[in-house]
Design a protein around this motif. Sequence first.
Motif, PDB file in Angstrom:
ATOM      1  N   MET A 132       0.843  -1.198   0.000  1.00 16.57           N
ATOM      2  CA  MET A 132       0.000   0.000   0.000  1.00 16.57           C
ATOM      3  C   MET A 132       0.881   1.252   0.000  1.00 16.57           C
ATOM      4  O   MET A 132       1.595   1.506   0.964  1.00 16.57           O
ATOM      5  CB  MET A 132      -0.869  -0.035   1.271  1.00 16.57           C
ATOM      6  N   ARG A 133       0.840   2.012  -1.078  1.00 13.91           N
ATOM      7  CA  ARG A 133       1.613   3.247  -1.123  1.00 13.91           C
ATOM      8  C   ARG A 133       0.666   4.432  -0.932  1.00 13.91           C
ATOM      9  O   ARG A 133      -0.290   4.605  -1.704  1.00 13.91           O
ATOM     10  CB  ARG A 133       2.341   3.365  -2.460  1.00 13.91           C
ATOM     11  N   VAL A 134       0.917   5.199   0.108  1.00 17.62           N
ATOM     12  CA  VAL A 134       0.036   6.320   0.416  1.00 17.62           C
ATOM     13  C   VAL A 134       0.832   7.611   0.421  1.00 17.62           C
ATOM     14  O   VAL A 134       1.927   7.682   0.989  1.00 17.62           O
ATOM     15  CB  VAL A 134      -0.651   6.153   1.795  1.00 17.62           C
ATOM     16  N   CYS A 135       0.275   8.619  -0.201  1.00 14.98           N
ATOM     17  CA  CYS A 135       0.906   9.924  -0.203  1.00 14.98           C
ATOM     18  C   CYS A 135       0.037  10.867   0.628  1.00 14.98           C
ATOM     19  O   CYS A 135      -1.191  10.911   0.441  1.00 14.98           O
ATOM     20  CB  CYS A 135       1.001  10.381  -1.647  1.00 14.98           C
ATOM     21  N   VAL A 136       0.634  11.580   1.566  1.00 14.67           N
ATOM     22  CA  VAL A 136      -0.134  12.454   2.460  1.00 14.67           C
ATOM     23  C   VAL A 136       0.345  13.899   2.291  1.00 14.67           C
ATOM     24  O   VAL A 136       1.535  14.184   2.414  1.00 14.67           O
ATOM     25  CB  VAL A 136       0.049  12.036   3.942  1.00 14.67           C
ATOM     26  N   CYS A 137      -0.583  14.791   2.018  1.00 11.56           N
ATOM     27  CA  CYS A 137      -0.247  16.216   1.888  1.00 11.56           C
ATOM     28  C   CYS A 137      -0.443  16.898   3.227  1.00 11.56           C
ATOM     29  O   CYS A 137      -1.518  16.789   3.831  1.00 11.56           O
ATOM     30  CB  CYS A 137      -1.131  16.882   0.842  1.00 11.56           C
ATOM     31  N   ILE A 138       0.589  17.579   3.692  1.00 14.80           N
ATOM     32  CA  ILE A 138       0.495  18.205   5.018  1.00 14.80           C
ATOM     33  C   ILE A 138       0.891  19.677   4.940  1.00 14.80           C
ATOM     34  O   ILE A 138       1.684  20.089   4.105  1.00 14.80           O
ATOM     35  CB  ILE A 138       1.380  17.465   6.056  1.00 14.80           C
ATOM     36  N   LYS A 139       0.306  20.467   5.833  1.00 10.91           N
ATOM     37  CA  LYS A 139       0.571  21.898   5.819  1.00 10.91           C
ATOM     38  C   LYS A 139       1.073  22.387   7.171  1.00 10.91           C
ATOM     39  O   LYS A 139       0.591  21.950   8.212  1.00 10.91           O
ATOM     40  CB  LYS A 139      -0.702  22.663   5.436  1.00 10.91           C
ATOM     41  N   ARG A 140       2.012  23.309   7.111  1.00  8.81           N
ATOM     42  CA  ARG A 140       2.552  23.962   8.309  1.00  8.81           C
ATOM     43  C   ARG A 140       1.647  25.148   8.625  1.00  8.81           C
ATOM     44  O   ARG A 140       1.443  26.014   7.774  1.00  8.81           O
ATOM     45  CB  ARG A 140       3.969  24.426   7.995  1.00  8.81           C
ATOM     46  N   VAL A 141       1.113  25.165   9.844  1.00 11.09           N
ATOM     47  CA  VAL A 141       0.172  26.230  10.229  1.00 11.09           C
ATOM     48  C   VAL A 141       0.521  26.747  11.631  1.00 11.09           C
ATOM     49  O   VAL A 141       1.193  26.052  12.393  1.00 11.09           O
ATOM     50  CB  VAL A 141      -1.291  25.699  10.254  1.00 11.09           C
ATOM     51  N   PRO A 142       0.053  27.941  11.999  1.00 14.53           N
ATOM     52  CA  PRO A 142       0.280  28.406  13.364  1.00 14.53           C
ATOM     53  C   PRO A 142      -0.414  27.484  14.360  1.00 14.53           C
ATOM     54  O   PRO A 142      -1.496  26.969  14.073  1.00 14.53           O
ATOM     55  CB  PRO A 142      -0.391  29.787  13.397  1.00 14.53           C
TER      56      PRO A 142
END
Lengths: 250, 329
Positions: free
Chosen positions: A1-11
């Motif tokens: 299972m190959r999963v790509c996760v998009c993450i964001k830097r936030v305050p």
Amino acid sequence: MRVCVCIKRVPDTAANIRIGSDGKTIDPGGVEFVMSPYDEIAIEQALRLKESAGQGEVVVVSLGPSEAAATLRSGLAMGADRAVLLKDPMKYRDPYGVASTLAEELKKMSFDMLLFGKQAVDDDCCQVGSIVAALLGLPFVGIVTKMEVKAGTATVHRQVEGGHEVVEVKLPAAFSCQKGLAEPRLPSLKGIMASKKKPLEERSVATVEPVFEVEKLEYPPRRAPGKIAGQGAEGVAPLLNLLKTEAKIY
Amino acid sequence: MSNTILVFAEQRAGKLKKSAIEAVSEAKRQADKLGGQAFAVVIGNDVQALAESLGQYGAARTFVADNPALANYSSDGYARILAEAVRRAEPAVVLLPASAMGKDLAAGLAGLIKTSVAMDCVEVALADGKLVVKRPVYAGKVTAVCTFRRMPAIVTLRPNVFPAAQPEPARKSETESIPLMFTAADLKSAARELMAVVTKRPELTEAGVIVSGGRGMKGAENFAMLEELADALGAAVGASRAAVDSGWRPHEFQVGQTGKTVSPTLYIACGISGAVQHLAGMSSSKFIVAINKDPDAPIFKAASYGIVGDLFEVVPALAREFKKILQTA
Ligand SMILES: Cc1cc2nc3c(=O)[nH]c(=O)nc-3n(C[C@H](O)[C@H](O)[C@H](O)COP(=O)(O)OP(=O)(O)OC[C@H]3O[C@@H](n4cnc5c(N)ncnc54)[C@H](O)[C@@H]3O)c2cc1C
Ligand SMILES: Nc1ncnc2c1ncn2[C@@H]1O[C@H](COP(=O)(O)O)[C@@H](O)[C@H]1O
């Protein structure tokens, strides 16, 4: 299972937010930045999928300033295998700009599933996942609170007002994660140590024409100072009076 | 620039949602300012009559996609129909309620027509051929004023912020049907079933009055007290994250930065301290009442009115009094 996760830097959600000198962005001084909480849920879900499949890869991707490398490292510390930092030359990118830039890079990668947070808790745009999916031609289900994967098909629960919908989609597909899906693990000391050696690739990305621009940031109007109607049950009658005469609730 | 405003009129079981009435009303107001018309879109099963009735809120024409295959929401299917309506109407602006469906659909449409959505707006203004919107960001700590550089602008409206117009029942909307241009098998995703929680209370995000409980409630069983107060007021029941994390209420009732954003006329916070993340979800409520035994609790700073005291004493008394007043009224 190959999963790509998009993450964001936030305050950090508790941060005190002040408007910066350009009037359009916030002053980062004194603000602690973290991974958007829903993105942590997405990473946790990705790790669980890989673990239960017994094989695969979890890749974390973030578009942001060079400081977002630290956010990616915390994803690696949770257990992701590698990270991609898309170094953003723009100070602000509107949601389509973010989504099209992410899609451009994700096109070059291969995965069975793409995960997003339900929303990034800084500007609460609630749309990047859906737009990326559309640009990549992938099915998308948002606000997922439960997921089961069997034989290349995901059955998920999507939260809606007054209940939830059960949706079935064939992989590859994209989802946005809501609280309840998977409680994020805290990185172990071992995980933190290991994360320093895991690959973190930096790529440069182009600027884009925005669909909308932030003209300025404003502080919301201050509320009028409140009134204490009274102490204990004795406050009830004065409160009702205020609700009637001032607030005109009834 | 086009002077048409297109609005998605969300319905469930043949009934317009309150937030959809607000959106249609706002579409009409903006169209009037532009000297144009408000067009609506209705998608569902057995919704033709509903489509005609949108005239009462000012829709001149309503695009209807009426088909048993559309009884359940599908991100993909609904977005394709809305995109077709956009193609036909060529609007300057597409408005949708910022409900769960409205937000999902707006994002789906944005993917199809390659644009951004201004989500959860609290103000909309058209000036010099440009759309300017205001939206709370950073948990409501600041407001972003955004200008669209490309049309159509897709905008979702925060429920309970834009006033609903007085209906004129005699006015009917013209209708134009949009045929189904796909089969169920073409859809990338569709809801197989809707598992509804049966409740007589209004939805949290649309409720005019909300009674919320926090850690001060001390246990799941004590929420019965809040439900009694809520039912006297026709209100929804919300909760703080502490109450949700304790397992007293399901997460869908959490108010705050990582829960729902609500904007009722009256928000009654019981045993809630008023952490910034909670305030993020409810500080745009018109009136806030706080009931807390700690006079220094930060919730009193956000509140319009407060009672310092034991909620186990105050809440039942308040419910009793409201019942009396509202029954005789
Ligand atoms: C990333 C992140 C996201 C978060 N998101 C949210 C969110 O979406 N929503 C949210 O609510 N929180 C959220 N939080 C949590 C938030 O920081 C607070 O911990 C939470 O709101 C506290 O809930 P509370 O007010 O019910 O509990 P407490 O802070 O423990 O307050 C309980 C209050 O009840 C009062 N009390 C106790 N007994 C009585 C009584 N008998 N009568 C009257 N008053 C009484 C006390 O004086 C106290 O003020 C988040 C936190 C983080 C870090
Ligand atoms: N700059 C970014 N880099 C990586 N992922 C992002 C970025 N912005 C948004 N996302 C993803 O899209 C989700 C929804 O964000 P938004 O639409 O901005 O509320 C987030 O939870 C992330 O998963």
